[in-house]
Design a protein around this motif. Structure first.
Motif, mmCIF file in Angstrom:
data_model
loop_
_atom_site.group_PDB
_atom_site.id
_atom_site.type_symbol
_atom_site.label_atom_id
_atom_site.label_comp_id
_atom_site.label_asym_id
_atom_site.label_seq_id
_atom_site.Cartn_x
_atom_site.Cartn_y
_atom_site.Cartn_z
ATOM 1 N N GLY A 91 41.160 45.600 49.174
ATOM 2 C CA GLY A 91 41.427 46.352 50.397
ATOM 3 C C GLY A 91 42.400 47.465 50.083
ATOM 4 N N PRO A 92 42.866 48.195 51.100
ATOM 5 C CA PRO A 92 43.763 49.339 50.850
ATOM 6 C C PRO A 92 44.978 48.994 49.977
ATOM 7 N N HIS A 93 45.555 47.820 50.164
ATOM 8 C CA HIS A 93 46.690 47.369 49.348
ATOM 9 C C HIS A 93 46.493 45.917 48.932
ATOM 10 N N GLU A 94 45.238 45.548 48.656
ATOM 11 C CA GLU A 94 44.929 44.160 48.328
ATOM 12 C C GLU A 94 44.161 44.050 47.020
ATOM 13 N N LEU A 95 44.466 42.978 46.302
ATOM 14 C CA LEU A 95 43.708 42.596 45.117
ATOM 15 C C LEU A 95 43.066 41.240 45.393
ATOM 16 N N LEU A 96 41.931 41.015 44.771
ATOM 17 C CA LEU A 96 41.323 39.694 44.794
ATOM 18 C C LEU A 96 41.415 39.162 43.377
ATOM 19 N N ALA A 97 41.942 37.962 43.234
ATOM 20 C CA ALA A 97 42.078 37.327 41.921
ATOM 21 C C ALA A 97 41.127 36.151 41.842
ATOM 22 N N ALA A 98 40.226 36.191 40.861
ATOM 23 C CA ALA A 98 39.345 35.052 40.574
ATOM 24 C C ALA A 98 39.970 34.320 39.400
ATOM 25 N N ARG A 99 40.062 32.993 39.518
ATOM 26 C CA ARG A 99 40.699 32.219 38.460
ATOM 27 C C ARG A 99 39.708 31.263 37.830
ATOM 28 N N LEU A 100 39.980 30.909 36.610
ATOM 29 C CA LEU A 100 39.097 30.027 35.849
ATOM 30 C C LEU A 100 38.831 28.722 36.586
ATOM 31 N N THR A 101 39.799 28.274 37.361
ATOM 32 C CA THR A 101 39.680 27.013 38.083
ATOM 33 C C THR A 101 38.671 27.092 39.230
ATOM 34 N N GLY A 102 38.092 28.284 39.480
ATOM 35 C CA GLY A 102 37.097 28.436 40.535
ATOM 36 C C GLY A 102 37.688 28.781 41.877
ATOM 37 N N ASP A 103 38.996 28.862 41.955
ATOM 38 C CA ASP A 103 39.610 29.258 43.221
ATOM 39 C C ASP A 103 39.999 30.732 43.172
ATOM 40 N N PHE A 104 40.080 31.331 44.332
ATOM 41 C CA PHE A 104 40.395 32.747 44.466
ATOM 42 C C PHE A 104 41.692 32.902 45.255
ATOM 43 N N ARG A 105 42.377 34.008 45.003
ATOM 44 C CA ARG A 105 43.573 34.362 45.766
ATOM 45 C C ARG A 105 43.456 35.817 46.205
ATOM 46 N N ARG A 106 43.828 36.062 47.475
ATOM 47 C CA ARG A 106 43.908 37.427 47.990
ATOM 48 C C ARG A 106 45.370 37.822 47.917
ATOM 49 N N LEU A 107 45.656 38.927 47.232
ATOM 50 C CA LEU A 107 47.024 39.376 47.020
ATOM 51 C C LEU A 107 47.274 40.601 47.892
ATOM 52 N N ASP A 108 48.102 40.435 48.914
ATOM 53 C CA ASP A 108 48.403 41.509 49.862
ATOM 54 C C ASP A 108 49.689 42.206 49.429
ATOM 55 N N LEU A 109 49.547 43.392 48.855
ATOM 56 C CA LEU A 109 50.690 44.118 48.301
ATOM 57 C C LEU A 109 51.251 45.174 49.245
ATOM 58 N N LEU A 149 34.476 31.381 34.366
ATOM 59 C CA LEU A 149 34.697 32.757 34.819
ATOM 60 C C LEU A 149 34.513 33.788 33.716
ATOM 61 N N GLY A 150 33.749 34.813 34.020
ATOM 62 C CA GLY A 150 33.611 35.979 33.147
ATOM 63 C C GLY A 150 34.448 37.116 33.697
ATOM 64 N N ARG A 151 33.845 37.952 34.528
ATOM 65 C CA ARG A 151 34.535 39.121 35.068
ATOM 66 C C ARG A 151 34.150 39.342 36.521
ATOM 67 N N LEU A 152 35.105 39.788 37.310
ATOM 68 C CA LEU A 152 34.920 40.101 38.721
ATOM 69 C C LEU A 152 34.749 41.606 38.865
ATOM 70 N N TRP A 153 33.760 42.035 39.681
ATOM 71 C CA TRP A 153 33.528 43.473 39.934
ATOM 72 C C TRP A 153 33.416 43.737 41.417
ATOM 73 N N ARG A 154 33.778 44.930 41.779
ATOM 74 C CA ARG A 154 33.531 45.413 43.139
ATOM 75 C C ARG A 154 32.196 46.138 43.095
ATOM 76 N N LEU A 155 31.236 45.715 43.914
ATOM 77 C CA LEU A 155 29.907 46.318 43.927
ATOM 78 C C LEU A 155 29.735 47.341 45.044
ATOM 79 N N GLY A 156 30.670 47.392 45.966
ATOM 80 C CA GLY A 156 30.635 48.301 47.105
ATOM 81 C C GLY A 156 31.760 47.927 48.038
ATOM 82 N N PRO A 157 31.809 48.513 49.221
ATOM 83 C CA PRO A 157 32.933 48.213 50.118
ATOM 84 C C PRO A 157 32.987 46.760 50.577
ATOM 85 N N ASP A 158 31.822 46.108 50.647
ATOM 86 C CA ASP A 158 31.785 44.743 51.167
ATOM 87 C C ASP A 158 31.113 43.740 50.248
#
Length: 192
Positions: A91-109, A149-158
């Motif tokens: 998002g405008p000030h957000e990162l999405l973190a994918a982790r090897l454990t299969g869980d994700f975190r949204r980082l609001d900066l 986990l390999g790699r996370l990509w943004r494919l478009g806005p959503d």
């Protein structure tokens, strides 16, 4: 003098240069000059958010890079657990973190953003928690299939894509809904 490195794992274009990520050094090309930033880069963790390079450093956790300086982001301590992680702008000030454990975190900066200097200030005290769970069907799929986990990509806005080593490619939306799985059963030569 700095030619002792193996592969360049990622390249990121930022507001203060182009960064070439290797395992033990980050090379920065800026105004026709190359400088070296000492870092222990965790592939494939780097991404750019609002012109700033963020990455996981094996010793320092999630960091940002300002010019030739690595700056740890203490508010994100614990997001990187020493295992594989991939970051993408969310998002405008957000990162999405994918982790090897299969869980994700949204980082609001957003609490670290300084509009006047147009940069993130990790020394700024955050008035709110910056790390949020990101429940998704993808996490459950990764755990059930032991996808790795390999790699996370943004494919478009959503839409986002996630490559795996054992389960093919997974696409999902902003809400975490699984959209599609492309794997050997669907025509890929193999699941890696």
């Amino acid at each position: 003098a700095e030619r002792d490195f193996n592969d360049v794992w990622q390249v990121e274009s930022c507001s203060d240069g182009i960064y070439f990520m290797t395992r033990h050094k980050i090379f920065r090309l800026h105004e026709g000059r190359i400088t070296v930033v000492q870092a222990v880069f965790v592939d494939p963790s780097a991404c750019t958010l609002n012109g700033t390079l963020f990455y996981a450093d094996r010793r320092k956790g999630i960091c940002l890079v300002e010019g030739d300086t690595v700056v740890p982001v203490p508010q994100l301590k614990g997001v990187f657990t020493g295992k594989r992680i991939s970051l993408v702008s969310f998002g405008p000030h957000e990162l999405l973190a994918a982790r090897l454990t299969g869980d994700f975190r949204r980082l609001d900066l957003s609490a670290l953003w300084d509009e006047s200097s147009r940069r993130y200030l990790p020394a700024r005290a955050a008035s709110k928690d910056l790390v949020h769970a990101f429940p998704s069907e993808v996490g459950a799929f990764m755990k059930a299939d032991q996808a790795y986990l390999g790699r996370l990509w943004r494919l478009g806005p959503d839409a986002f894509g996630l490559s795996t080593i054992k389960a093919g490619i997974i696409t999902f939306d902003r809400s975490g809904k699984l959209l599609r799985v492309l794997n050997k059963n669907g025509g890929l030569p193999d699941n890696a």
